[in-house]
Motif scaffolding. Sequence first.
Motif, mmCIF file in Angstrom:
data_model
loop_
_atom_site.group_PDB
_atom_site.id
_atom_site.type_symbol
_atom_site.label_atom_id
_atom_site.label_comp_id
_atom_site.label_asym_id
_atom_site.label_seq_id
_atom_site.Cartn_x
_atom_site.Cartn_y
_atom_site.Cartn_z
ATOM 1 N N SER A 6 0.870 -1.227 -0.012
ATOM 2 C CA SER A 6 -0.065 -0.096 -0.029
ATOM 3 C C SER A 6 1.053 1.160 -0.112
ATOM 4 N N TRP A 7 1.945 1.327 0.775
ATOM 5 C CA TRP A 7 2.533 2.736 0.784
ATOM 6 C C TRP A 7 3.444 2.675 -0.220
ATOM 7 N N CYS A 8 3.929 1.524 -0.836
ATOM 8 C CA CYS A 8 4.725 1.794 -1.967
ATOM 9 C C CYS A 8 4.240 1.860 -3.255
ATOM 10 N N ALA A 9 2.736 1.818 -3.546
ATOM 11 C CA ALA A 9 2.213 1.698 -4.496
ATOM 12 C C ALA A 9 2.545 2.853 -5.435
ATOM 13 N N GLY A 10 2.920 2.643 -6.736
ATOM 14 C CA GLY A 10 3.405 3.452 -7.950
ATOM 15 C C GLY A 10 4.827 3.911 -7.753
ATOM 16 N N LEU A 11 5.777 3.362 -6.821
ATOM 17 C CA LEU A 11 7.118 3.647 -6.826
ATOM 18 C C LEU A 11 7.961 2.592 -7.674
ATOM 19 N N ASP A 12 8.281 3.153 -8.761
ATOM 20 C CA ASP A 12 9.056 2.112 -9.842
ATOM 21 C C ASP A 12 10.232 1.469 -9.450
ATOM 22 N N ASN A 13 10.685 2.071 -8.482
ATOM 23 C CA ASN A 13 12.282 1.363 -8.125
ATOM 24 C C ASN A 13 12.056 0.713 -6.340
ATOM 25 N N VAL A 14 10.652 0.340 -6.279
ATOM 26 C CA VAL A 14 10.395 -0.624 -5.334
ATOM 27 C C VAL A 14 9.905 -2.152 -5.594
#
Length: 201
Positions: free
Chosen positions: A74-82
């Motif tokens: 949930s917190w990292c949604a949308g982060l391409d480098n995670v």
Amino acid sequence: MPGDDSAERKHAPATLRNREPIAKVLQEELPVTGKVLEVASGSGEHCAFFAELFPGHVWQPTDPDPSALGSIVSWCAGLDNVLPPLALDAASADWPVDAADAVLCINMAHISPWEATLGLLAGAKRLLAKGSPLILYGPWRREGVATASSNEAFDASLKARDPRWGLRRVRDLDAAADAHAFARTRLVEMPANNLMMIYRR
């Protein structure tokens, strides 16, 4: 902060207080690029913050708690480098990661059995090339330095919850690290009586 408003999202209040001081040390200690393995990512808030701050790194969050994995997503949604979070028990010899350019562990040692910290050292030795950093953050006891009364109270509360938990000693970590060919290269005093320690082989 990226991510959606999923009911799975957890919140660790201390994250907002310590993420910027931690990031300052990471900026000085992380390699220029590469994969950062975060052991015991918890809510995922740190990972999301650091991934935005260090877009040149690939972040691999992990946690042994299934509910934490949902919060990390949930917190990292949308982060391409995670990368998708992985289930990882630091005490286990079977890690779902083969290599990393840095290993980061925040606030795990005192809320887990000592075997988890020993497993962290063993795992970091397997994954890290010589010279790559193993970075730990949290409250620790130091020889010759008085422990803050707030940390003493915290230690008592931890042991009441689980007698295997509690504040660890820096000298014990140094000795265990030495057994895995790691040496402490830096100790940084952090806000709220915490320490950040860097080990390298």
